[in-house]
Design a protein around this motif. Structure first.
Motif, PDB file in Angstrom:
ATOM      1  N   LEU A 203       3.138 -19.881 -30.759  1.00  0.00           N
ATOM      2  CA  LEU A 203       2.801 -19.326 -29.448  1.00  0.00           C
ATOM      3  C   LEU A 203       2.445 -20.406 -28.423  1.00  0.00           C
ATOM      4  CD1 LEU A 203       2.472 -16.601 -28.101  1.00  0.00           C
ATOM      5  CD2 LEU A 203       0.167 -16.452 -29.027  1.00  0.00           C
ATOM      6  N   GLU A 204       1.581 -21.339 -28.828  1.00  0.00           N
ATOM      7  CA  GLU A 204       1.076 -22.330 -27.860  1.00  0.00           C
ATOM      8  C   GLU A 204       2.167 -23.232 -27.323  1.00  0.00           C
ATOM      9  OE1 GLU A 204      -0.155 -21.851 -30.915  1.00  0.00           O
ATOM     10  OE2 GLU A 204      -2.281 -22.337 -31.022  1.00  0.00           O
ATOM     11  N   SER A 205       3.212 -23.483 -28.142  1.00  0.00           N
ATOM     12  CA  SER A 205       4.228 -24.432 -27.675  1.00  0.00           C
ATOM     13  C   SER A 205       5.513 -23.732 -27.247  1.00  0.00           C
ATOM     14  CB  SER A 205       4.518 -25.457 -28.786  1.00  0.00           C
ATOM     15  OG  SER A 205       4.887 -24.764 -29.946  1.00  0.00           O
ATOM     16  N   ALA A 206       5.533 -22.383 -27.314  1.00  0.00           N
ATOM     17  CA  ALA A 206       6.774 -21.666 -26.982  1.00  0.00           C
ATOM     18  C   ALA A 206       7.079 -21.787 -25.492  1.00  0.00           C
ATOM     19  CB  ALA A 206       6.640 -20.200 -27.365  1.00  0.00           C
ATOM     20  N   PRO A 207       8.336 -22.080 -25.135  1.00  0.00           N
ATOM     21  CA  PRO A 207       8.672 -22.170 -23.712  1.00  0.00           C
ATOM     22  C   PRO A 207       8.716 -20.801 -23.046  1.00  0.00           C
ATOM     23  CG  PRO A 207      10.615 -22.572 -25.078  1.00  0.00           C
ATOM     24  CD  PRO A 207       9.452 -22.420 -26.016  1.00  0.00           C
ATOM     25  N   ILE A 208       8.904 -19.755 -23.874  1.00  0.00           N
ATOM     26  CA  ILE A 208       8.935 -18.384 -23.337  1.00  0.00           C
ATOM     27  C   ILE A 208       7.990 -17.529 -24.177  1.00  0.00           C
ATOM     28  CG2 ILE A 208      10.387 -16.347 -22.976  1.00  0.00           C
ATOM     29  CD1 ILE A 208      12.731 -18.284 -22.502  1.00  0.00           C
ATOM     30  N   LEU A 228      13.159  -8.576 -27.937  1.00  0.00           N
ATOM     31  CA  LEU A 228      13.309  -9.241 -26.636  1.00  0.00           C
ATOM     32  C   LEU A 228      12.971 -10.728 -26.765  1.00  0.00           C
ATOM     33  CD1 LEU A 228      13.750  -9.220 -23.585  1.00  0.00           C
ATOM     34  CD2 LEU A 228      11.395  -8.417 -23.284  1.00  0.00           C
ATOM     35  N   ALA A 229      11.875 -11.025 -27.475  1.00  0.00           N
ATOM     36  CA  ALA A 229      11.480 -12.432 -27.653  1.00  0.00           C
ATOM     37  C   ALA A 229      12.562 -13.190 -28.409  1.00  0.00           C
ATOM     38  CB  ALA A 229      10.145 -12.510 -28.382  1.00  0.00           C
ATOM     39  N   ALA A 230      13.154 -12.548 -29.421  1.00  0.00           N
ATOM     40  CA  ALA A 230      14.208 -13.223 -30.199  1.00  0.00           C
ATOM     41  C   ALA A 230      15.416 -13.505 -29.302  1.00  0.00           C
ATOM     42  CB  ALA A 230      14.605 -12.362 -31.394  1.00  0.00           C
ATOM     43  N   ALA A 231      15.758 -12.537 -28.435  1.00  0.00           N
ATOM     44  CA  ALA A 231      16.913 -12.729 -27.541  1.00  0.00           C
ATOM     45  C   ALA A 231      16.649 -13.860 -26.541  1.00  0.00           C
ATOM     46  CB  ALA A 231      17.219 -11.430 -26.805  1.00  0.00           C
ATOM     47  N   LEU A 232      15.384 -14.038 -26.196  1.00  0.00           N
ATOM     48  CA  LEU A 232      15.032 -15.088 -25.233  1.00  0.00           C
ATOM     49  C   LEU A 232      14.722 -16.423 -25.917  1.00  0.00           C
ATOM     50  CD1 LEU A 232      12.619 -13.009 -22.966  1.00  0.00           C
ATOM     51  CD2 LEU A 232      14.635 -14.215 -22.147  1.00  0.00           C
ATOM     52  N   GLY A 233      14.574 -16.401 -27.240  1.00  0.00           N
ATOM     53  CA  GLY A 233      14.158 -17.616 -27.956  1.00  0.00           C
ATOM     54  C   GLY A 233      12.693 -17.915 -27.713  1.00  0.00           C
ATOM     55  N   GLY A 234      11.879 -16.886 -27.636  1.00  0.00           N
ATOM     56  CA  GLY A 234      10.454 -17.075 -27.353  1.00  0.00           C
ATOM     57  C   GLY A 234       9.556 -16.524 -28.438  1.00  0.00           C
ATOM     58  N   ALA A 235       8.262 -16.457 -28.139  1.00  0.00           N
ATOM     59  CA  ALA A 235       7.261 -15.978 -29.094  1.00  0.00           C
ATOM     60  C   ALA A 235       6.564 -14.749 -28.515  1.00  0.00           C
ATOM     61  CB  ALA A 235       6.245 -17.077 -29.360  1.00  0.00           C
ATOM     62  N   LEU A 265       8.176 -19.485 -18.968  1.00  0.00           N
ATOM     63  CA  LEU A 265       8.263 -18.074 -18.582  1.00  0.00           C
ATOM     64  C   LEU A 265       7.255 -17.249 -19.375  1.00  0.00           C
ATOM     65  CD1 LEU A 265       9.672 -15.603 -17.250  1.00  0.00           C
ATOM     66  CD2 LEU A 265      11.264 -15.615 -19.175  1.00  0.00           C
ATOM     67  N   TYR A 266       6.412 -16.514 -18.658  1.00  0.00           N
ATOM     68  CA  TYR A 266       5.471 -15.554 -19.270  1.00  0.00           C
ATOM     69  C   TYR A 266       5.943 -14.174 -18.846  1.00  0.00           C
ATOM     70  CZ  TYR A 266       1.325 -12.591 -19.593  1.00  0.00           C
ATOM     71  OH  TYR A 266       0.466 -11.564 -19.855  1.00  0.00           O
ATOM     72  N   LEU A 267       6.199 -13.307 -19.821  1.00  0.00           N
ATOM     73  CA  LEU A 267       6.659 -11.956 -19.504  1.00  0.00           C
ATOM     74  C   LEU A 267       5.606 -10.984 -20.052  1.00  0.00           C
ATOM     75  CD1 LEU A 267      10.363 -10.975 -20.019  1.00  0.00           C
ATOM     76  CD2 LEU A 267       8.559  -9.320 -19.846  1.00  0.00           C
ATOM     77  N   GLY A 268       4.859 -10.341 -19.173  1.00  0.00           N
ATOM     78  CA  GLY A 268       3.785  -9.431 -19.589  1.00  0.00           C
ATOM     79  C   GLY A 268       4.271  -7.985 -19.521  1.00  0.00           C
ATOM     80  N   VAL A 269       4.228  -7.295 -20.656  1.00  0.00           N
ATOM     81  CA  VAL A 269       4.748  -5.923 -20.731  1.00  0.00           C
ATOM     82  C   VAL A 269       3.590  -4.976 -21.047  1.00  0.00           C
ATOM     83  CG1 VAL A 269       6.501  -4.455 -21.783  1.00  0.00           C
ATOM     84  CG2 VAL A 269       6.869  -6.928 -21.682  1.00  0.00           C
ATOM     85  N   GLY A 270       3.311  -4.048 -20.129  1.00  0.00           N
ATOM     86  CA  GLY A 270       2.185  -3.134 -20.356  1.00  0.00           C
ATOM     87  C   GLY A 270       0.858  -3.866 -20.396  1.00  0.00           C
ATOM     88  N   VAL A 271       0.778  -4.937 -19.606  1.00  0.00           N
ATOM     89  CA  VAL A 271      -0.444  -5.770 -19.524  1.00  0.00           C
ATOM     90  C   VAL A 271      -1.030  -5.573 -18.133  1.00  0.00           C
ATOM     91  CG1 VAL A 271      -1.304  -8.148 -19.487  1.00  0.00           C
ATOM     92  CG2 VAL A 271       0.483  -7.506 -21.112  1.00  0.00           C
ATOM     93  N   GLN A 322      21.388 -10.310 -25.144  1.00  0.00           N
ATOM     94  CA  GLN A 322      22.209 -10.524 -26.342  1.00  0.00           C
ATOM     95  C   GLN A 322      23.678 -10.665 -25.964  1.00  0.00           C
ATOM     96  OE1 GLN A 322      20.880  -7.075 -28.457  1.00  0.00           O
ATOM     97  NE2 GLN A 322      19.303  -8.182 -29.607  1.00  0.00           N
ATOM     98  N   GLU A 323      24.134  -9.832 -25.000  1.00  0.00           N
ATOM     99  CA  GLU A 323      25.536  -9.926 -24.552  1.00  0.00           C
ATOM    100  C   GLU A 323      25.804 -11.299 -23.934  1.00  0.00           C
ATOM    101  OE1 GLU A 323      25.958  -5.192 -23.405  1.00  0.00           O
ATOM    102  OE2 GLU A 323      25.793  -6.688 -21.794  1.00  0.00           O
ATOM    103  N   LEU A 324      24.861 -11.748 -23.113  1.00  0.00           N
ATOM    104  CA  LEU A 324      25.046 -13.051 -22.450  1.00  0.00           C
ATOM    105  C   LEU A 324      25.088 -14.178 -23.479  1.00  0.00           C
ATOM    106  CD1 LEU A 324      22.682 -12.614 -19.363  1.00  0.00           C
ATOM    107  CD2 LEU A 324      25.167 -12.853 -19.310  1.00  0.00           C
TER     108      LEU A 324
END
Ligand SMILES: Cc1cc2nc3c(=O)[nH]c(=O)nc-3n(C[C@H](O)[C@H](O)[C@H](O)COP(=O)(O)OP(=O)(O)OC[C@H]3O[C@@H](n4cnc5c(N)ncnc54)[C@H](O)[C@@H]3O)c2cc1C
Length: 331
Positions: A203-208, A228-235, A265-271, A322-324
């Motif tokens: 988590l601490e070093s993830a770019p997304i 979603l995190a897997a598709a973005l390569g994030g945590a 990139l920080y993506l907050g969902v339901g936060v 995923q399509e992209l």
């Protein structure tokens, strides 16, 4: 006394992100205080020490010995003390990690030096070093000043400074340092390390970072965020409301009583974006919010916001990503 000594903490064979940010803090005051020396402690860490030299220090001191293979406060504090004696710096900076918070006060107390904690800004004047730091659970920032008549220790909070961009052309002088430990330094020992048991990006070093809040509605909803995190390569991270409810493990919690992250990139969902949460992600470069409430604080502070039910948005977003990815893989 001149210059800045920076403890560059390692996580395995890489510098911690916040340790590189601490080098950024040092660069910020090097013009006034003088040259920056990095201190790298570990075992078989010569190669990483050379890489750290690309982040701006003019010298890298390396304590490379099996006795320092595990990050234990006793030996690490002794090595830091030896590096302070060798370099006689005006300022010693450490990342505000568990280890940095452990060893800075040990060495500062031994030397009778001031110790400034959790610094978010740093200013040097003729007679003083001034920092700001959060107080009252992150609700206020306070200004603290230490006189420059002795070495000053300070721990640097994650996300407060930018890590320097590495430059392969920069070559620091690498110097090996030998540190003698006594029995008192070695009272505690690490007898084994156990993996946390989950894969994915740290988590601490993830770019997304994709963060779920109470608005996700339950632990099952996090499956969508994992995809979603897997598709973005994030945590995946979470808020305290979520970890308190037991929907996600506590070590995924971001905020004042959790982890500090500074992703691209920080993506907050339901936060909702309570201050106790946002204090842990202030260093994010781009903030995106997905929330049903247009007045939620995170929606207000976000660079981009989607005001909608996440159940409608997240699967579509994941599918498109995923399509992209697939199209990029074929190209
Ligand atoms: C001393 C102290 C320390 C704390 N430390 C931390 C900390 O380290 N980290 C932390 O996170 N919190 C911390 N907190 C708690 C913090 O104050 C908030 O209570 C918490 O962050 C709120 O979490 P949340 O955003 O998940 O939940 P909520 O505030 O309940 O927000 C849920 C959001 O989800 C949205 N929503 C609901 N349904 C949907 C849907 N279907 N689709 C899209 N959006 C939806 C809502 O509009 C709302 O904005 C601390 C509190 C205290 C007092």
């Amino acid at each position: 006394m001149a210059g800045v000594l920076v403890f560059v903490e390692l996580a395995g064979s890489e510098p911690r992100g916040v340790a590189l940010e601490t080098l950024g803090a040092a660069a910020h005051v090097a013009g006034t205080l003088g040259e920056v020396t990095a201190l790298v402690i570990g075992h078989e860490c010569h190669a990483v020490a050379e890489r750290i030299g690309q982040y701006g220090p003019s010298r890298v001191l390396v304590v490379d010995d099996p006795a320092f293979a595990a990050p234990v406060a006793g030996p690490y504090a002794r090595a830091l003390e030896a590096a302070v004696a060798a370099t006689e710096p005006a300022l010693v900076l450490l990342p505000a990690t568990t280890l940095g918070r452990d060893i800075a006060p040990i060495v500062a107390t031994r030397l009778g030096a001031p110790h400034l904690v959790e610094c978010m800004s740093l200013t040097v004047e003729d007679q003083t070093i001034t920092v700001t730091r959060p107080v009252y659970q992150g609700k206020l920032l306070t200004t603290v000043t230490a006189p420059r008549d002795t070495v000053v220790f300070a721990t640097v909070r994650a996300g407060a400074f930018k890590a320097p961009t590495p430059d392969e052309a920069k070559q620091a002088t690498i110097e090996r340092m030998t540190v003698t430990l006594d029995a008192a330094d070695q009272r505690a020992a690490v007898t084994g390390l156990a993996p946390k048991g989950r894969g994915g990006t740290a988590l601490e070093s993830a770019p997304i970072v994709v963060v779920g809040g109470r608005g996700i509605g339950g632990p099952q909803g996090f499956a969508l965020l994992e995809e979603l995190a897997a598709a973005l390569g994030g945590a995946v991270g979470c808020t305290r409301a979520v970890s308190d409810l037991g929907w996600r493990p506590h070590d995924e919690q971001i905020g004042q009583t959790g982890k500090q992250v500074s992703p691209k990139l920080y993506l907050g969902v339901g936060v909702s974006g309570a201050v106790q949460h946002t204090v842990g992600m202030r260093g994010a470069e781009v903030v995106v919010a997905i929330n049903r409430d247009p007045n939620a604080p995170l929606v207000q502070m976000a660079d981009f916001a989607i005001v909608a039910d996440y159940n409608e948005i997240v699967p579509r977003l994941t599918k498109r990503l995923q399509e992209l990815r697939e199209a990029a893989g074929k190209a």
